[in-house]
Design a protein around this motif. Structure first.
Motif, PDB file in Angstrom:
ATOM      1  N   MET A   1      33.963  43.842  65.458  1.00 43.06           N
ATOM      2  CA  MET A   1      35.145  44.020  66.305  1.00 43.06           C
ATOM      3  C   MET A   1      34.809  44.831  67.549  1.00 43.06           C
ATOM      4  O   MET A   1      35.263  44.518  68.656  1.00 43.06           O
ATOM      5  CB  MET A   1      36.260  44.697  65.516  1.00 43.06           C
ATOM      6  CG  MET A   1      36.972  43.812  64.533  1.00 43.06           C
ATOM      7  SD  MET A   1      38.323  44.677  63.697  1.00 43.06           S
ATOM      8  CE  MET A   1      38.889  43.395  62.584  1.00 43.06           C
ATOM      9  N   ALA A   2      34.017  45.881  67.364  1.00 40.89           N
ATOM     10  CA  ALA A   2      33.623  46.710  68.509  1.00 40.89           C
ATOM     11  C   ALA A   2      32.789  45.905  69.505  1.00 40.89           C
ATOM     12  O   ALA A   2      32.977  46.015  70.726  1.00 40.89           O
ATOM     13  CB  ALA A   2      32.842  47.926  68.019  1.00 40.89           C
ATOM     14  N   MET A   3      31.893  45.088  68.984  1.00 43.62           N
ATOM     15  CA  MET A   3      31.061  44.263  69.865  1.00 43.62           C
ATOM     16  C   MET A   3      31.896  43.247  70.628  1.00 43.62           C
ATOM     17  O   MET A   3      31.707  43.045  71.832  1.00 43.62           O
ATOM     18  CB  MET A   3      29.980  43.561  69.035  1.00 43.62           C
ATOM     19  CG  MET A   3      28.924  44.495  68.462  1.00 43.62           C
ATOM     20  SD  MET A   3      27.743  43.630  67.400  1.00 43.62           S
ATOM     21  CE  MET A   3      26.996  42.502  68.588  1.00 43.62           C
TER      22      MET A   3
ATOM     23  N   LEU B   1      34.568  41.439  75.643  1.00 42.86           N
ATOM     24  CA  LEU B   1      35.791  41.095  76.366  1.00 42.86           C
ATOM     25  C   LEU B   1      36.044  42.062  77.523  1.00 42.86           C
ATOM     26  O   LEU B   1      36.498  41.644  78.602  1.00 42.86           O
ATOM     27  CB  LEU B   1      36.986  41.110  75.404  1.00 42.86           C
ATOM     28  CG  LEU B   1      37.040  39.989  74.359  1.00 42.86           C
ATOM     29  CD1 LEU B   1      38.200  40.213  73.386  1.00 42.86           C
ATOM     30  CD2 LEU B   1      37.171  38.629  75.028  1.00 42.86           C
ATOM     31  N   MET B   2      35.722  43.337  77.312  1.00 38.58           N
ATOM     32  CA  MET B   2      35.916  44.328  78.374  1.00 38.58           C
ATOM     33  C   MET B   2      34.992  44.047  79.555  1.00 38.58           C
ATOM     34  O   MET B   2      35.396  44.097  80.713  1.00 38.58           O
ATOM     35  CB  MET B   2      35.659  45.738  77.823  1.00 38.58           C
ATOM     36  CG  MET B   2      35.995  46.858  78.798  1.00 38.58           C
ATOM     37  SD  MET B   2      35.604  48.478  78.070  1.00 38.58           S
ATOM     38  CE  MET B   2      36.637  48.430  76.600  1.00 38.58           C
TER      39      MET B   2
ATOM     40  N   THR C   1      36.241  42.999  83.316  1.00 37.53           N
ATOM     41  CA  THR C   1      35.896  43.789  84.488  1.00 37.53           C
ATOM     42  C   THR C   1      35.027  43.030  85.475  1.00 37.53           C
ATOM     43  O   THR C   1      34.977  43.341  86.662  1.00 37.53           O
ATOM     44  CB  THR C   1      35.178  45.081  84.077  1.00 37.53           C
ATOM     45  OG1 THR C   1      34.033  44.746  83.276  1.00 37.53           O
ATOM     46  CG2 THR C   1      36.100  45.987  83.282  1.00 37.53           C
ATOM     47  N   GLY C   2      34.329  41.999  84.993  1.00 36.30           N
ATOM     48  CA  GLY C   2      33.430  41.249  85.860  1.00 36.30           C
ATOM     49  C   GLY C   2      34.115  40.133  86.626  1.00 36.30           C
ATOM     50  O   GLY C   2      33.523  39.521  87.513  1.00 36.30           O
ATOM     51  N   ARG C   3      35.360  39.857  86.270  1.00 38.50           N
ATOM     52  CA  ARG C   3      36.079  38.763  86.947  1.00 38.50           C
ATOM     53  C   ARG C   3      36.623  39.216  88.291  1.00 38.50           C
ATOM     54  O   ARG C   3      36.975  40.371  88.490  1.00 38.50           O
ATOM     55  CB  ARG C   3      37.247  38.298  86.065  1.00 38.50           C
ATOM     56  CG  ARG C   3      36.782  37.608  84.795  1.00 38.50           C
ATOM     57  CD  ARG C   3      37.934  37.060  83.999  1.00 38.50           C
ATOM     58  NE  ARG C   3      38.657  36.023  84.727  1.00 38.50           N
ATOM     59  CZ  ARG C   3      39.720  35.361  84.291  1.00 38.50           C
ATOM     60  NH1 ARG C   3      40.194  35.638  83.072  1.00 38.50           N
ATOM     61  NH2 ARG C   3      40.333  34.446  84.998  1.00 38.50           N
TER      62      ARG C   3
END
Length: 271
Positions: A257-259, A264-265, A269-271
């Motif tokens: 879940m952390a991965m 997703l984060m 942020t890269g979009r």
């Protein structure tokens, strides 16, 4: 939460699920009930999503509801006491397997995808089909309740496959388990409640257990989940091994879940 939803739906189910009705009539009654209550649960879930988005108040309320739904600690303690008293390691293992797959991972997947708008209909389906029964791999005897199983299986399938993969991968870290547990996927029987059969079959292969079901063969003998050489009569050592496998799978679920959250984060942020 499942208990509350079950109590709310019980008067309706009592009126619709009549023994004197034909199986076809009961099935269509169940379909009609789903057409009414699932959209209603979705709409309530949408409003819950708006409420939990409120600052300060919303997040604690959401955490409380989800924590009461998962109830993993209480399932662990209750199952543990039963296993110690009755030496029913097999029953405890079944209970925790289903709790991890349904109440933890399936809930996490659906809540991530749609928040309470998907979570609440899933919990409604879970409550109606009595999924907290330990021997719930077999479909309910009621034709009315059986009609809820396909949608329940569909909603829980992703979480069940995720749980089964975690159980199989956990054998790498738990000595005494079978590294060939992944073969359990090929041995899954497409009968009963599929979303429960998949993770339980992998666990059976990982621990070399055999789990009895309520379904019967044509000769009247019970059907079993697990490898042919799997053991049904278990010992305290088997229970300790099951402990280790379940704890490892839980730990790996947090890691994955952390991965996924990190991925997703980074993507957002890269979009």
């Amino acid at each position: 939460m499942d208990t509350l939803l079950g109590l709310l739906f019980a008067p309706v189910a009592k009126r619709l699920d009549r023994a004197q009705r034909s199986p076809q009539a009961l099935m269509w009654r169940a379909v009609l009930a789903q057409c009414v209550f699932l959209p209603l649960a979705f709409i309530i879930g949408v409003y819950l999503n708006a409420f939990v988005a409120l600052p300060y108040i919303g997040p604690p309320v959401a955490a409380l509801i989800l924590a009461r739904t998962i109830a993993f600690r209480s399932a662990w303690d209750n199952g543990q006491s039963v296993a110690i008293m009755a030496e029913a390691a097999r029953g405890w293992t079944e209970t925790i397997t289903h709790t991890l797959a349904r109440d933890w991972l399936s809930t996490a997947v659906l809540f991530t995808l749609g928040g309470f708008a998907l979570w609440l209909p899933f919990r409604f389906l879970s409550a109606v089909t009595n999924q907290r029964e330990r021997t719930g791999t077999t479909k309910p005897s009621s034709h009315f309740e059986r009609a809820f199983i396909p949608l329940f299986d569909l909603a829980a399938l992703m979480g069940s496959i995720w749980a089964a993969l975690l159980f199989a991968f956990s054998t790498i870290f738990v000595p005494g388990t079978q590294l060939t547990a992944i073969a359990g996927f090929a041995a899954v029987r497409l009968r009963g409640i599929l979303s429960r059969v998949i993770p339980l079959t992998v666990v059976a292969y990982a621990l070399n257990f055999s789990f009895a079901t309520r379904s019967k063969r044509s000769d009247g003998a019970s059907t079993w989940i697990g490898p042919k050489q799997g053991r049904a009569k278990l010992t305290s050592d088997d229970l300790r091994l099951a402990h280790k496998l379940m704890l490892t799978a839980c730990g790996l679920s947090f890691v994955t879940m952390a991965m996924l959250g990190l991925i997703l984060m980074v993507y957002a942020t890269g979009r």
